[in-house]
Design an enzyme around this catalytic site. Structure first.
Site, short mmCIF file in Angstrom:
data_model
loop_
_atom_site.label_atom_id
_atom_site.label_comp_id
_atom_site.label_asym_id
_atom_site.label_seq_id
_atom_site.Cartn_x
_atom_site.Cartn_y
_atom_site.Cartn_z
N SER A 19 0.83 -1.20 0.00
CA SER A 19 0.00 0.00 0.00
C SER A 19 0.86 1.25 0.00
O SER A 19 2.01 1.24 0.48
CB SER A 19 -0.89 0.00 1.24
OG SER A 19 -1.53 1.26 1.44
N TYR A 52 -2.49 -1.09 10.30
CA TYR A 52 -2.56 -1.44 8.88
C TYR A 52 -1.28 -1.05 8.15
O TYR A 52 -0.69 -1.86 7.42
CB TYR A 52 -3.77 -0.75 8.25
CG TYR A 52 -3.89 -0.90 6.76
CD1 TYR A 52 -4.46 -2.04 6.20
CD2 TYR A 52 -3.47 0.12 5.90
CE1 TYR A 52 -4.59 -2.17 4.82
CE2 TYR A 52 -3.60 0.00 4.53
CZ TYR A 52 -4.17 -1.15 4.00
OH TYR A 52 -4.29 -1.27 2.63
#
Length: 285
Positions: A176, A189
Site C-alpha cells: 500500500s 494497517y
C-alpha cells in the site's frame, strides 16, 4: 491465533463489505481485448470476491487464466466474480474461509491445485484495516487480527503454495501507499504493509534462484468496499482520494494491469520490485 471472536472482529466495522451494496459501483471491467499472456495458467487470488481482487480475476481470465477465488464470507460477491471469469471462457472455483488460519490456506491451495490442475500464479491481495485516532485506541484483539490477516495470511498462503510453484511461476503481493507515506489513523494497517514490502523483497531473494519471481503492487486510494464499509471514518469518505495529484480515487481496473504485468512474461526481468498505481503520488522505493 483464532478464537470465537475472529469473524466478529472482522465485521466490527461492517468489514469486509459487499461490493453489491456499494454505490457507485467500482469499475472492474478489463479495458482491452486479451492477448493470451496468461493462456492456460492457473491463478489463486485472495480477496477476489470484490474490489482489486475481482478486477485482477477478470483481467487474468481475459488473458487466458483459470482462477481460484478465495474470499472470507461475501458469497454473493464471490459468485459474481466467478460468473465474470466464466464469461471470459475460463474455469473458476470459489473457496470461502479465513486466510489467517493456516489450515484453511493449506486446504484452499490443495483444492485449487486438484480442481484446476496446478498453480502458476499466487496473488496475495486480501487485507483489512480499522481506523483509530490514537495508538491507545487500538485493542490487542484488533492488532492481532490485522496482522493475522494482512501478513500472517501471506506467509500461510505462500507456504501452502510453494511446493506447487515451478520455474516461471509468479507471486504478487498487495502492499500500500501507506507503507511509504504512513497514515496517522491506520497505524496497525500501515505497519503490516511495511512488513509485506519487506516480505516481498526477502521472498524474492529466497526464490529467484528457483526461477520464481516475487513482486508487489502498492495502490493508492482505490474505490473498493474496504474503505466505505468501515476501513475509513465516514466523515473522511467525502474527500476520499482527492488528495492525490489526479484529484480522485482510482478504480480497481486501473490497478489490475500492474498485477497482470508482474504475473506474465513481460516482467521476466523483474523481481523484488513494487509498482505504484496511486494517482501520481511520488514515493520512494
Amino acid at each position: 491465533m483464532s478464537d470465537g471472536n475472529t469473524i466478529d472482529m472482522i465485521h466490527e466495522d461492517q468489514l469486509p463489505g459487499h461490493e453489491s451494496e456499494l454505490e457507485p459501483k467500482p469499475d472492474w471491467e478489463p479495458r482491452y481485448p486479451g492477448s493470451g499472456r496468461l493462456q492456460d495458467k492457473v491463478a489463486l487470488i485472495t480477496g477476489a470476491d470484490s474490489g482489486i481482487g475481482r478486477a485482477v480475476a477478470a483481467l487474468f481470465a481475459r488473458e487466458g487464466a483459470d482462477i481460484a477465488i478465495l474470499y472470507l464470507c461475501e458469497h454473493d460477491d464471490a459468485a459474481k466474480t466467478k460468473e465474470i471469469v466464466e464469461k471470459e471462457g475460463r474455469k473458476a472455483i470459489t473457496i470461502a474461509g479465513d486466510i489467517g488460519e493456516k489450515d484453511f490456506c493449506d486446504r484452499a491451495v490443495a483444492e485449487a491445485v486438484e480442481t484446476l490442475g496446478g498453480l502458476d500464479i499466487l496473488v496475495n491481495n486480501a487485507g483489512e484495516q480499522h481506523p483509530d485516532d490514537d495508538i491507545t485506541d487500538i485493542t490487542e484483539q484488533q492488532l492481532r487480527r490485522t496482522f493475522q490477516t494482512n501478513i500472517f495470511g501471506m506467509f500461510f498462503m505462500t507456504q501452502a503454495a510453494r511446493p506447487h510453484l515451478k520455474k516461471g511461476a509468479a507471486i504478487i503481493n498487495c502492499t500500500s501507499i501507506t507503507m511509504y507515506q504512513g497514515s496517522k489513523q491506520l497505524l496497525d494497517y500501515s505497519s503490516t504493509k511495511g512488513a509485506i514490502t519487506a516480505f516481498t523483497r526477502s521472498l524474492s531473494e529466497n526464490l529467484v534462484g528457483d526461477g520464481i519471481r516475487v513482486n508487489a503492487v502498492a495502490p493508492g486510494p482505490i474505490w473498493t468496499p474496504l474503505n466505505p464499509f468501515g476501513g475509513q471514518k465516514p466523515e473522511k469518505m467525502k474527500d476520499f482520494g482527492k488528495n492525490t495529484p489526479m484529484g480522485r480515487p482510482g478504480q480497481p481496473n486501473e490497478v489490475a494491469p500492474s498485477f497482470l504485468f508482474l504475473a506474465c512474461e513481460d516482467a521476466s526481468y523483474m523481481s523484488g520490485q513494487v509498482l505504484h498505481p496511486n494517482g501520481g503520488t511520488v514515493v520512494g522505493g
